[in-house]
Design a protein around this motif. Structure first.
Motif, PDB file in Angstrom:
ATOM      1  N   SER A   1     -25.085  93.510   2.658  1.00  0.00           N
ATOM      2  CA  SER A   1     -26.547  93.480   2.624  1.00  0.00           C
ATOM      3  C   SER A   1     -26.952  92.317   1.731  1.00  0.00           C
ATOM      4  O   SER A   1     -26.127  91.716   1.040  1.00  0.00           O
ATOM      5  CB  SER A   1     -27.121  94.792   2.106  1.00  0.00           C
ATOM      6  N   VAL A   2     -28.246  91.987   1.753  1.00  0.00           N
ATOM      7  CA  VAL A   2     -28.748  90.830   1.018  1.00  0.00           C
ATOM      8  C   VAL A   2     -29.712  91.311  -0.058  1.00  0.00           C
ATOM      9  O   VAL A   2     -30.714  91.964   0.246  1.00  0.00           O
ATOM     10  CB  VAL A   2     -29.460  89.839   1.958  1.00  0.00           C
ATOM     11  N   ALA A   3     -29.400  90.994  -1.324  1.00  0.00           N
ATOM     12  CA  ALA A   3     -30.277  91.352  -2.442  1.00  0.00           C
ATOM     13  C   ALA A   3     -31.097  90.123  -2.833  1.00  0.00           C
ATOM     14  O   ALA A   3     -30.551  89.046  -3.067  1.00  0.00           O
ATOM     15  CB  ALA A   3     -29.464  91.848  -3.624  1.00  0.00           C
ATOM     16  N   VAL A   4     -32.415  90.315  -2.897  1.00  0.00           N
ATOM     17  CA  VAL A   4     -33.323  89.221  -3.233  1.00  0.00           C
ATOM     18  C   VAL A   4     -33.593  89.277  -4.736  1.00  0.00           C
ATOM     19  O   VAL A   4     -34.151  90.252  -5.243  1.00  0.00           O
ATOM     20  CB  VAL A   4     -34.638  89.333  -2.441  1.00  0.00           C
ATOM     21  N   VAL A   5     -33.170  88.209  -5.448  1.00  0.00           N
ATOM     22  CA  VAL A   5     -33.227  88.185  -6.911  1.00  0.00           C
ATOM     23  C   VAL A   5     -34.052  86.982  -7.359  1.00  0.00           C
ATOM     24  O   VAL A   5     -33.905  85.884  -6.821  1.00  0.00           O
ATOM     25  CB  VAL A   5     -31.815  88.108  -7.516  1.00  0.00           C
ATOM     26  N   GLY A   6     -34.892  87.222  -8.344  1.00  0.00           N
ATOM     27  CA  GLY A   6     -35.672  86.116  -8.895  1.00  0.00           C
ATOM     28  C   GLY A   6     -36.520  86.587 -10.045  1.00  0.00           C
ATOM     29  O   GLY A   6     -36.677  87.794 -10.275  1.00  0.00           O
ATOM     30  N   GLY A   7     -37.055  85.628 -10.790  1.00  0.00           N
ATOM     31  CA  GLY A   7     -37.949  85.982 -11.873  1.00  0.00           C
ATOM     32  C   GLY A   7     -39.298  86.422 -11.327  1.00  0.00           C
ATOM     33  O   GLY A   7     -39.609  86.237 -10.143  1.00  0.00           O
ATOM     34  N   GLN A   8     -40.106  87.032 -12.199  1.00  0.00           N
ATOM     35  CA  GLN A   8     -41.444  87.436 -11.779  1.00  0.00           C
ATOM     36  C   GLN A   8     -42.243  86.200 -11.377  1.00  0.00           C
ATOM     37  O   GLN A   8     -42.170  85.149 -12.016  1.00  0.00           O
ATOM     38  CB  GLN A   8     -42.135  88.183 -12.912  1.00  0.00           C
ATOM     39  N   SER A   9     -42.989  86.347 -10.275  1.00  0.00           N
ATOM     40  CA  SER A   9     -43.838  85.268  -9.739  1.00  0.00           C
ATOM     41  C   SER A   9     -43.031  84.063  -9.261  1.00  0.00           C
ATOM     42  O   SER A   9     -43.523  82.937  -9.235  1.00  0.00           O
ATOM     43  CB  SER A   9     -44.857  84.813 -10.796  1.00  0.00           C
ATOM     44  N   SER A  10     -41.761  84.316  -8.883  1.00  0.00           N
ATOM     45  CA  SER A  10     -40.942  83.220  -8.364  1.00  0.00           C
ATOM     46  C   SER A  10     -41.157  83.007  -6.868  1.00  0.00           C
ATOM     47  O   SER A  10     -40.659  82.038  -6.304  1.00  0.00           O
ATOM     48  CB  SER A  10     -39.457  83.489  -8.628  1.00  0.00           C
ATOM     49  N   GLY A  11     -41.887  83.931  -6.229  1.00  0.00           N
ATOM     50  CA  GLY A  11     -42.130  83.815  -4.790  1.00  0.00           C
ATOM     51  C   GLY A  11     -41.244  84.699  -3.949  1.00  0.00           C
ATOM     52  O   GLY A  11     -41.103  84.487  -2.744  1.00  0.00           O
ATOM     53  N   LYS A  12     -40.618  85.714  -4.582  1.00  0.00           N
ATOM     54  CA  LYS A  12     -39.720  86.616  -3.831  1.00  0.00           C
ATOM     55  C   LYS A  12     -40.449  87.292  -2.677  1.00  0.00           C
ATOM     56  O   LYS A  12     -39.957  87.326  -1.545  1.00  0.00           O
ATOM     57  CB  LYS A  12     -39.146  87.712  -4.745  1.00  0.00           C
ATOM     58  N   SER A  13     -41.598  87.861  -2.970  1.00  0.00           N
ATOM     59  CA  SER A  13     -42.333  88.600  -1.948  1.00  0.00           C
ATOM     60  C   SER A  13     -42.724  87.694  -0.793  1.00  0.00           C
ATOM     61  O   SER A  13     -42.639  88.074   0.385  1.00  0.00           O
ATOM     62  CB  SER A  13     -43.585  89.250  -2.549  1.00  0.00           C
ATOM     63  N   SER A  14     -43.140  86.473  -1.110  1.00  0.00           N
ATOM     64  CA  SER A  14     -43.539  85.529  -0.053  1.00  0.00           C
ATOM     65  C   SER A  14     -42.358  85.167   0.835  1.00  0.00           C
ATOM     66  O   SER A  14     -42.508  85.018   2.059  1.00  0.00           O
ATOM     67  CB  SER A  14     -44.139  84.268  -0.683  1.00  0.00           C
ATOM     68  N   VAL A  15     -41.179  85.020   0.242  1.00  0.00           N
ATOM     69  CA  VAL A  15     -39.986  84.720   1.033  1.00  0.00           C
ATOM     70  C   VAL A  15     -39.687  85.855   1.993  1.00  0.00           C
ATOM     71  O   VAL A  15     -39.407  85.641   3.184  1.00  0.00           O
ATOM     72  CB  VAL A  15     -38.778  84.449   0.108  1.00  0.00           C
TER      73      VAL A  15
ATOM     74  N   ASP B   1     -35.260  94.112  -1.882  1.00  0.00           N
ATOM     75  CA  ASP B   1     -36.175  93.447  -2.808  1.00  0.00           C
ATOM     76  C   ASP B   1     -36.105  94.168  -4.151  1.00  0.00           C
ATOM     77  O   ASP B   1     -36.349  95.377  -4.229  1.00  0.00           O
ATOM     78  CB  ASP B   1     -37.600  93.497  -2.247  1.00  0.00           C
ATOM     79  N   LEU B   2     -35.769  93.421  -5.192  1.00  0.00           N
ATOM     80  CA  LEU B   2     -35.572  94.014  -6.517  1.00  0.00           C
ATOM     81  C   LEU B   2     -36.665  93.561  -7.474  1.00  0.00           C
ATOM     82  O   LEU B   2     -37.273  92.503  -7.283  1.00  0.00           O
ATOM     83  CB  LEU B   2     -34.197  93.609  -7.070  1.00  0.00           C
ATOM     84  N   PRO B   3     -36.944  94.365  -8.517  1.00  0.00           N
ATOM     85  CA  PRO B   3     -37.945  93.951  -9.501  1.00  0.00           C
ATOM     86  C   PRO B   3     -37.621  92.575 -10.073  1.00  0.00           C
ATOM     87  O   PRO B   3     -36.452  92.224 -10.278  1.00  0.00           O
ATOM     88  CB  PRO B   3     -37.857  95.040 -10.577  1.00  0.00           C
ATOM     89  N   GLY B   4     -38.654  91.778 -10.343  1.00  0.00           N
ATOM     90  CA  GLY B   4     -38.449  90.438 -10.867  1.00  0.00           C
ATOM     91  C   GLY B   4     -37.916  90.452 -12.291  1.00  0.00           C
ATOM     92  O   GLY B   4     -38.348  91.251 -13.128  1.00  0.00           O
ATOM     93  N   LEU B   5     -36.947  89.579 -12.542  1.00  0.00           N
ATOM     94  CA  LEU B   5     -36.391  89.462 -13.887  1.00  0.00           C
ATOM     95  C   LEU B   5     -37.457  88.917 -14.836  1.00  0.00           C
ATOM     96  O   LEU B   5     -38.284  88.082 -14.456  1.00  0.00           O
ATOM     97  CB  LEU B   5     -35.186  88.519 -13.870  1.00  0.00           C
ATOM     98  N   THR B   6     -37.444  89.416 -16.053  1.00  0.00           N
ATOM     99  CA  THR B   6     -38.443  88.984 -17.027  1.00  0.00           C
ATOM    100  C   THR B   6     -37.788  88.753 -18.377  1.00  0.00           C
ATOM    101  O   THR B   6     -36.659  89.218 -18.609  1.00  0.00           O
ATOM    102  CB  THR B   6     -39.570  90.042 -17.146  1.00  0.00           C
ATOM    103  N   LYS B   7     -38.483  88.067 -19.253  1.00  0.00           N
ATOM    104  CA  LYS B   7     -37.905  87.749 -20.565  1.00  0.00           C
ATOM    105  C   LYS B   7     -38.537  88.550 -21.696  1.00  0.00           C
ATOM    106  O   LYS B   7     -37.955  88.686 -22.767  1.00  0.00           O
ATOM    107  CB  LYS B   7     -38.050  86.254 -20.855  1.00  0.00           C
ATOM    108  N   VAL B   8     -39.763  89.057 -21.495  1.00  0.00           N
ATOM    109  CA  VAL B   8     -40.440  89.820 -22.549  1.00  0.00           C
ATOM    110  C   VAL B   8     -41.133  91.026 -21.938  1.00  0.00           C
ATOM    111  O   VAL B   8     -41.515  91.009 -20.763  1.00  0.00           O
ATOM    112  CB  VAL B   8     -41.474  88.953 -23.311  1.00  0.00           C
TER     113      VAL B   8
END
Length: 615
Positions: free
Chosen positions: A40-54, A146-153
């Motif tokens: 399967s394909v896991a979609v990974v990215g930071g918040q507001s990186s455009g994951k949902s749009s992809v 689709d996974l929650p966006g990675l964040t730093k704070v």
């Protein structure tokens, strides 16, 4: 349908079926491992990186919640199923299996509501996935997560551990060797700071499973481009980078159709002076095809292990179905046969416990070898044959006429009184064996696999077996008490004939014998003689009581534990038999689930066999 579509569609269908049957996310380990064995394909990215749009670009539909901050708060397992050209598009949620969504705005609302149902209207996250299937002629067969966006704070309203919690959740997916990582990075940020690439490098150092996606190419500063990344000079991956141009916020606000957005994306790359030479390998449509092609290759490599796992699952399910039993027949004769077969299975296990094939029967020997001898040793013969008691009993037995030679009546009373003490250990042995037999009945019922599906029949067999054991116990008690009474009813004369005779005369004094008959030594000899006789009887009963108990209880339990039950069974009608075979609802549900899984795996195996593996 092409071979590639057949392969990926097959995997999609197996994953979908596993999900519906509860194999993914908390199901049985063996079945969960089938899901994990499928790519399967896991979609990974930071918040507001455009994951949902992809994701929306790949699907060709606007269906995901949007907003600032953390929007994806639960994993979304998205299964895309390619349908025939011209067929209607629709979506289905696992938690709403009978409802089809043709309005993708309603799909977005349901994702939001289902997320809030677990997390509340907060900024909390949950690892419990939402399962969504989309059927459309405009998609390729894929499973995307689709996974929650990675964040730093952590922001206000989120726990301090949110950064670690999100990373832990994402890692739980991307660390699996069959997971393809779709690492989303915005082009208007330095690739060296990409959260997705950093995580992908840690879990997939060779980069075999990682696909890099560069979003927001159209938002880069004027005079700059992302060619160093797209052409692999800044950061090289095993697979080519793919650039994506998402819908602008203005397009989203105007509800620009995703099909139109795809056309605009193609035009952007085709006319771009920077990316024109890469146009054929850019865009969301190319990304979907690239992932499909890679999935085909992965599936081809995984087919032997998937087939092996399916065959293993089939074997285990068929074994479990044998344990659970087949559905009950409606014919009264078949129902009676089923009841008798179950009863025989129970009796076989019960006999194995008694005969040593299973543990427990040795406890009966423990009653005879330990408990009975210990109880006999504790009998109060010392008190009964004390000098004071012997004198009292003998004197009372003599009455007004003192005994002349030997106090026969005194002897008899002392012996009968002593032998009465044997009743207690005899009856206690019966009760102890009865307790062991009842416990073996309980264990045997629990160990009879065929009985587990019939709680009513379990109770009926337990009641019949325990009622039979009560009868055996009553008869056994009568028998062992008779053994004690028989010893009291007739004394062994030879024993007393062999005793040394008392000397009547001491020192020629004619008065000495009479005086000695009431002296201390005389009574001590009487007590000693009675004690010897009682010891002889004790040795006899120690051997005969076990024989009686085994004959009346153990042997009867082996031979006729359910005899009366069988007699009553022959008089029952079909309706009564069906009531006895009333199954546990949980077990019926388990059998139904096993049957569905078995059907799924056999169909999957047949479909794998039918697909042409020629390249």
């Amino acid at each position: 349908m092409t071979t590639m579509e057949s392969l990926i569609g097959l995997v999609n269908r197996i994953q979908r079926a596993c999900t519906v049957l509860g194999d993914y996310g908390g199901g049985d380990n063996t079945f969960s491992s089938l899901w994990e064995a499928l790519p399967s394909v896991a979609v990974v990215g930071g918040q507001s990186s455009g994951k949902s749009s992809v994701l929306e670009s790949i699907v060709g539909r606007d269906f995901l919640p949007r907003g600032s901050g953390i929007v994806t708060r639960r994993p979304l397992v998205l299964q895309l199923h390619k349908t025939d050209e011209g067929s209607q598009e629709y979506a289905e949620f696992l938690h709403l299996p009978k409802r089809r969504f043709t309005d993708f705005g309603a799909v977005r609302n349901e994702i939001q509501e289902e997320t809030d149902r677990i997390t509340g209207k907060t900024k909390q996250i949950s690892p419990v996935p939402i399962h969504l299937s989309i059927y459309s002629p405009n998609v390729v067969n894929l499973t995307l997560i689709d996974l929650p966006g990675l964040t730093k704070v952590a922001v206000e309203g989120q726990p301090e551990t949110i950064v670690e919690d999100i990373e832990t959740m994402v890692r739980s997916y991307v660390e699996k060797p069959n997971c393809i990582i779709l690492a989303i990075s915005p082009a208007n940020q330095d690739i060296a700071t990409s959260d997705a690439i950093k995580l992908a490098r840690e879990v997939d150092p060779p980069g075999d499973r990682t696909f890099g996606v560069l979003t927001k190419l159209d938002l880069m500063d004027k005079g700059t481009n992302a060619l160093d990344v797209l052409e692999g000079r800044s950061y090289r991956l095993q697979h080519p980078w793919v650039g994506i141009v998402n819908r602008s916020q203005a397009d989203i606000n105007k509800n620009v159709d995703m099909i139109v957005a795809r056309r605009k994306e193609r035009e952007y790359f085709a006319t771009s002076p920077d990316y024109g030479h890469l146009a054929s390998k850019m865009g969301s449509e190319y990304l979907a095809k690239l992932l499909s092609q890679h999935l085909e290759n992965v599936i081809r490599a995984r087919i032997p292990s998937i087939t092996s796992l399916i065959n293993k699952s089939i074997d285990e399910l068929e074994s479990e179905m044998d344990h659970l039993g087949r559905p009950i027949a409606l014919d009264a004769g078949a129902q009676l046969y089923t009841v008798l077969e179950v009863c025989r299975a129970f009796e076989r296990i019960f006999k194995e416990h008694l005969d040593g094939g299973r543990p427990g029967g040795d406890r009966i020997y423990g009653v005879f070898d330990n408990q009975l001898p210990a109880a006999l040793k504790k009998l109060p013969f010392d008190r009964h044959l004390s000098l004071q008691n012997v004198r009292r009993v003998v004197s009372e037995a003599d009455g007004y006429q003192p005994h002349l030679i030997a106090p026969e009546q005194g002897y008899r009373r002392l012996i009968e009184g002593a032998l009465n003490y044997f009743r207690g250990p005899a009856e206690a042995s019966v009760d102890a064996v009865h307790f062991v037999l009842k416990e073996l009945v309980r264990k045997s019922i629990g160990e009879t696999q065929e009985l587990k599906r019939f709680p009513t029949l379990q109770a009926d067999i337990a009641a019949a077996a325990n009622e039979a054991l009560e009868r055996f116990r009553d008869e056994s008690k009568k028998t062992v008490v008779r053994l004690v009474d028989m010893e009291s009813s007739y004394l062994t004369v030879d024993f007393f004939r062999k005793l040394p005779q008392e000397v009547e005369n001491k020192g020629g004094n004619p008065q000495a014998p009479v005086t000695d008959r009431y002296g201390e030594g005389h009574f001590r000899r009487i007590g000693s003689n009675v004690s010897s006789y009682v010891g002889m009887v004790s040795d006899t009963l120690r051997n005969t009581i076990p024989k009686a108990v085994v004959f009346c209880q153990v042997k009867e339990a082996k031979q006729s534990l359910l005899t009366r039950f069988y007699t009553q069974l022959g008089k029952k009608e079909g309706k009564q038999l069906l009531q006895m075979l009333d199954e546990d609802p949980a077990l019926m549900e388990r059998r139904q689930q096993c049957a569905k899984r078995l059907e799924l795996y056999k169909a999957a195996r047949d479909e794998i066999d039918s697909v042409s593996w020629t390249r």
